[in-house]
Motif scaffolding. Structure first.
Motif, PDB file in Angstrom:
ATOM      1  N   ALA A 173      42.254  51.339  34.197  1.00 31.27           N
ATOM      2  CA  ALA A 173      42.563  50.980  32.807  1.00 31.27           C
ATOM      3  C   ALA A 173      42.253  49.512  32.558  1.00 31.27           C
ATOM      4  O   ALA A 173      41.773  49.130  31.477  1.00 31.27           O
ATOM      5  N   ALA A 174      42.526  48.674  33.562  1.00 29.71           N
ATOM      6  CA  ALA A 174      42.235  47.247  33.458  1.00 29.71           C
ATOM      7  C   ALA A 174      41.971  46.697  34.846  1.00 29.71           C
ATOM      8  O   ALA A 174      42.517  47.182  35.841  1.00 29.71           O
ATOM      9  N   GLN A 175      41.117  45.701  34.892  1.00 30.80           N
ATOM     10  CA  GLN A 175      40.857  44.998  36.133  1.00 30.80           C
ATOM     11  C   GLN A 175      40.897  43.502  35.829  1.00 30.80           C
ATOM     12  O   GLN A 175      40.265  43.042  34.874  1.00 30.80           O
ATOM     13  N   ILE A 176      41.642  42.759  36.635  1.00 33.13           N
ATOM     14  CA  ILE A 176      41.803  41.330  36.389  1.00 33.13           C
ATOM     15  C   ILE A 176      41.325  40.531  37.596  1.00 33.13           C
ATOM     16  O   ILE A 176      41.318  41.030  38.714  1.00 33.13           O
ATOM     17  N   LEU A 177      40.918  39.306  37.350  1.00 27.90           N
ATOM     18  CA  LEU A 177      40.545  38.387  38.410  1.00 27.90           C
ATOM     19  C   LEU A 177      41.693  37.424  38.652  1.00 27.90           C
ATOM     20  O   LEU A 177      42.302  36.935  37.693  1.00 27.90           O
ATOM     21  N   LEU A 178      41.959  37.147  39.938  1.00 25.59           N
ATOM     22  CA  LEU A 178      43.029  36.231  40.311  1.00 25.59           C
ATOM     23  C   LEU A 178      42.489  35.183  41.267  1.00 25.59           C
ATOM     24  O   LEU A 178      41.530  35.421  42.000  1.00 25.59           O
ATOM     25  N   THR A 179      43.128  34.030  41.253  1.00 21.88           N
ATOM     26  CA  THR A 179      42.797  32.994  42.223  1.00 21.88           C
ATOM     27  C   THR A 179      44.058  32.208  42.563  1.00 21.88           C
ATOM     28  O   THR A 179      44.971  32.086  41.739  1.00 21.88           O
ATOM     29  N   HIS A 180      44.119  31.697  43.783  1.00 19.76           N
ATOM     30  CA  HIS A 180      45.263  30.886  44.208  1.00 19.76           C
ATOM     31  C   HIS A 180      45.176  29.504  43.566  1.00 19.76           C
ATOM     32  O   HIS A 180      44.117  28.874  43.570  1.00 19.76           O
TER      33      HIS A 180
END
Length: 355
Positions: A127-134
């Motif tokens: 349904a959704a895909q997100i990008l993450l970073t520290h």
């Protein structure tokens, strides 16, 4: 699949530059930040792009045009006020239709592009895909909380007490189910419709929300320090090219680009540096990680780790560094004045003055 690029917003953290220019068009390595994002979208095989614009719409339209120079078909979507990322999705509903789409914040910079992310999304279609970073201080970002198996179990917007150090990067991928979610959310304490709330709505409805933690370089170019850091990163990848004029009294060292029509006279340039067309560098030193746009003048001065926008000049200045200088700016020496001390001293004072 379509793309939705957000190019509204006031750019308050980049003032005074953004009093007269869109923040997405401030250049790094002499190319607008927005253009890097549009090129990444085109490289991922997406051609239909909606660009959300606000008060700087005319400037964005003039710079981007119909999108053909990027291999894109651009549709402009006016936003009366910047009322949040979810609001941008809300007003773009007619344009997006029932297509999947990637939402890309126009002032974000991601080294390596988004091609792999888009291909993965097309394959799996959550349904959704997100990008993450520290990040070191997640309080300034949307923050994700992951479960034991890495699934996204919660999102917060700029929390006072973050539950992780994983910040949302300004690229999101959605199927059309997001439209119901953005209609369901209410304004936050900031008065905005937050995309984090809309994604949380999907999580609460047990829709699949995936995340990818990126190890590459990402920056939100919302302030001067980040702009200079992105400029440094991009310049590290330039190849030496001397198309302009460099006289016999000058020295260029390393990865230096001198565009056609630029002149370097009796000067030393140590790369990585980009010097735009029509610019003159005379009797000066230009140091690493500096971008000088077109039709500028650097005379009898030193400049390093800086960005100079078009039609500006620096003359007779000892040294400038870590600076962002706008368009049509003149930086010169101040007139000489006698050295003096002005004092208002009470009774029984004791003052020591170094001479």
């Amino acid at each position: 699949m379509k793309a939705l690029v957000l190019s509204g917003g006031a750019g308050t953290r980049l003032r005074p530059i953004t009093h007269t220019s869109a923040k997405q068009l401030v250049p790094v390595a002499n190319k607008a930040v927005l253009f890097y994002g549009l090129e990444s979208i085109a490289a991922a095989g997406i051609t239909d792009v909606g660009v959300v614009v606000g008060d700087t719409a005319e400037e964005i339209r003039e710079a981007v045009g119909d999108g053909s120079k990027f291999g894109l078909d651009i549709t402009y979507i006016p936003q009366e006020r910047p009322l949040g990322l979810a609001h941008a999705v809300l007003i773009a509903r007619d344009y997006l239709g029932e297509d999947d789409f990637v939402m890309y914040l126009g002032d974000n910079f991601i080294v390596g592009g988004i091609t792999d992310l888009v291909e993965e999304f097309r394959r799996t279609r959550p349904a959704a895909q997100i990008l993450l970073t520290h990040v070191s201080d997640p309080r300034a970002f949307g923050v994700a909380e992951l479960g034991p198996s890495g699934q996204v179990i919660g999102l917060e917007e700029k929390p006072e007490r973050p539950k992780s150090d994983l910040a949302l990067v300004g690229v999101y991928l959605f199927t059309p189910v997001i439209h119901e979610a953005v209609r369901a959310v209410r304004p936050s304490w900031r008065g905005e419709l937050e995309i984090t709330h809309a994604i949380q709505h999907l999580i609460d409805a047990e829709a699949e929300v995936r995340s990818t933690v990126i190890g590459g370089y990402w920056k939100d170019t919302g302030n001067v320090a980040d702009m200079l850091e992105v400029n440094r990163t991009v310049l590290e990848g330039v190849e030496r090219r001397i198309d302009g004029e460099v006289d016999a009294g000058s020295e260029t060292v390393g990865r230096v680009v001198v565009e056609e029509g630029a002149r370097v006279v009796n000067s030393r340039v140590v790369g990585p540096v980009v010097i735009g067309s029509g610019t003159e560098v005379r009797d000066s030193y230009v140091g690493p990680f500096t971008s000088i746009a077109e039709n500028c003048r650097i005379v009898d001065s030193e400049v390093e780790f800086s960005i100079l926008l078009r039609d500006s000049s620096i003359e007779g200045v000892g040294r400038i560094e870590h600076s962002l200088i706008g368009r049509h700016v003149r930086v010169t020496t101040a007139p000489s004045v006698p050295s003096a001390h002005r004092l208002v001293l009470g009774d029984h004072s004791k003052v020591q003055i170094h001479t």
